[in-house]
Enzyme design. Sequence first.
Site, mmCIF file in Angstrom:
data_model
loop_
_atom_site.group_PDB
_atom_site.id
_atom_site.type_symbol
_atom_site.label_atom_id
_atom_site.label_comp_id
_atom_site.label_asym_id
_atom_site.label_seq_id
_atom_site.Cartn_x
_atom_site.Cartn_y
_atom_site.Cartn_z
ATOM 1 C CG ASP A 13 -0.270 -0.393 2.501
ATOM 2 O OD1 ASP A 13 0.825 -0.970 2.490
ATOM 3 O OD2 ASP A 13 -0.856 -0.106 3.555
ATOM 4 C CD GLU A 48 7.890 1.062 6.041
ATOM 5 O OE1 GLU A 48 6.765 0.564 6.049
ATOM 6 O OE2 GLU A 48 8.097 2.288 6.053
#
Length: 609
Positions: free
Chosen positions: A339, A535
């Site tokens: 996403d 991340e």
Amino acid sequence: MSHEMLVRISLSRTLLMLAALVHVLHGAVVIQTYHVTDNRLQGELPYSCPSEIYCHGNLLHTVQMKGIYPDSKTFVDMKMRKSPNDTLASFKDFMDQKQNEPSKQEVQAWVEEMFDKPGAEFENWIPDDWKESPAFLQGIKDEELRQFASSLNQIWHELGRKMIDDVEINSEQYSIIPVKHPVIVPGGRFREFYYWDSFWIVKGLLLSEMTHTTRGMLENFLSIIQRYGFIPNGGRIYYSMRSQPPLLCGMVKAYVDATNDTTFAANSVETLEREFEFFMNNYIVEVNGHHLAAYGYKSLGPRPESYREDVLSAAVFEKEEDKQDFYCELKAAAESGMDFSSRWFIKDGTNAGTLTDLKCRSIIAVELNAILYWNAKIISEFYKLKNDLQKATTYEAKADEIKKAIQVVLWNEKEGIWQDYDLINKKHRDYFVPTNLSPLWTGCYDKEDTTLPKKVLAYIERLNLDQYPGGVPNTLSNTNEQWDFPNVWPPMQHMLIMGLDGMDSQDAKDLAFKWAQRWVRSNYIAYNETSAMFEKYNAEELGGHGGGGEYEIQKGFGWSNGAVMDLMHKYGDRLTTDDSKNNAGALVSFSVKTGILATIVAFFVGIVG
């Protein structure tokens, strides 16, 4: 909103509350009979969860739309200081006093009077099975990389979370899903467990010999399946109407392979089967006579953790039904883990467009089906451990059926690779995503096909995927969405490398090692410069971290640690930080950054010649 829709919503809410009661009293009931659903249809939908504070309702809408915190997730992670009923009553009084038009500052003051800051559900915790020098470190020959791996081992201290007893006692005052055992979280804004992140976290924990912590996390997941019938996207009630790529089978197998605890596998298999059947009952569509899965378990409304962002994005739609359909697409893409990305855009039969062109529910995703194949194989293996040969045979047949469907529907012979399938335009999605190669990672291909490695390597060469100094990007489209170019994601690099290495081809294995060397070195450089694991990273720069998306780049980071630790374990005898032994990567970096200049120079040399 029409009266009919309000009636449907009310009915759906009532049904969901009854379902929640069943979960609490008896555990969720999952129908085992196989059926096909059309994941694109909306139908009568429940909200993300029954809570009129954390999932839907006027309180949530008022707080989130005022934008009192830069990240919408902040509010829905805050603990109520009073009961839900008292909190709602206080909010009603507050709104009456402000004639339903409070200022941003007044809303923030009310929230901070009634709620604790995020993190109130946790107490300080150091894993009791953490070891300073796990054995895998000794297999890493390069001293600097060994120290790097040792530093990553230390990070588990920072990512450990244990819930306070009050979470279980007064669970209605929290958005966190209560679990018995402590967990390792991704990090940053991700304060709770996340489903697919945990696969790579588990890989790292097992290398760190933290088997007790790992088993506790697995037992948490198994208990959640007993409550919900599946594992939510993350450990919050507002995630409880969507999942993520179902990797618990892979986690349990990794644990069993590391510990030889076959009893745990045998005792877990029926619960793992339950999750598998949940996906087969709720995610399957029929494509060209075959059954394959698409993301998109469905619920009403914006994502609570991104409420304001979703409402603003949906403003382009005039009809309420179109807004609700858009919210479903946002949640389907979130369920995929990617996403957001142009991978899910369908506009005029292409991947062009913006977030409002999301059509994730109309795309058959390669990796979701490859993972379901893997699940069926693992379940079959675990039933053999129980000496239940009938079940083992049944799940071997289910695996074969999924593999056949993947090969018939998703394999693109012209491109020599698997590709997502567009249900709207009835064609392959001829765009690169690392998940195009995911069947290699899960072993979902014909091992006897000697032509496959050449086709896969030709595909990689044709797209110049080896040209990027910072790793293989997630797509080749630059949209500023965080799962698009130039961002590089740790799980995708691990998936690509392990998939290539698993083929019976020395060329594929050599490329896998080259990409492992590049990825480990990039992580090492970034860590040395920042003392952090990120991340996501940047394909265009060795050691560069990524950007874009809905929130600031997050540090921590659970899956980054696990993925790179596993690669250092696999290739530890060969990996190096020595520049002189990494010339290939350096030349690639140089060629990308100086390509335009080189072209100009060559042009003028040609003229002079």
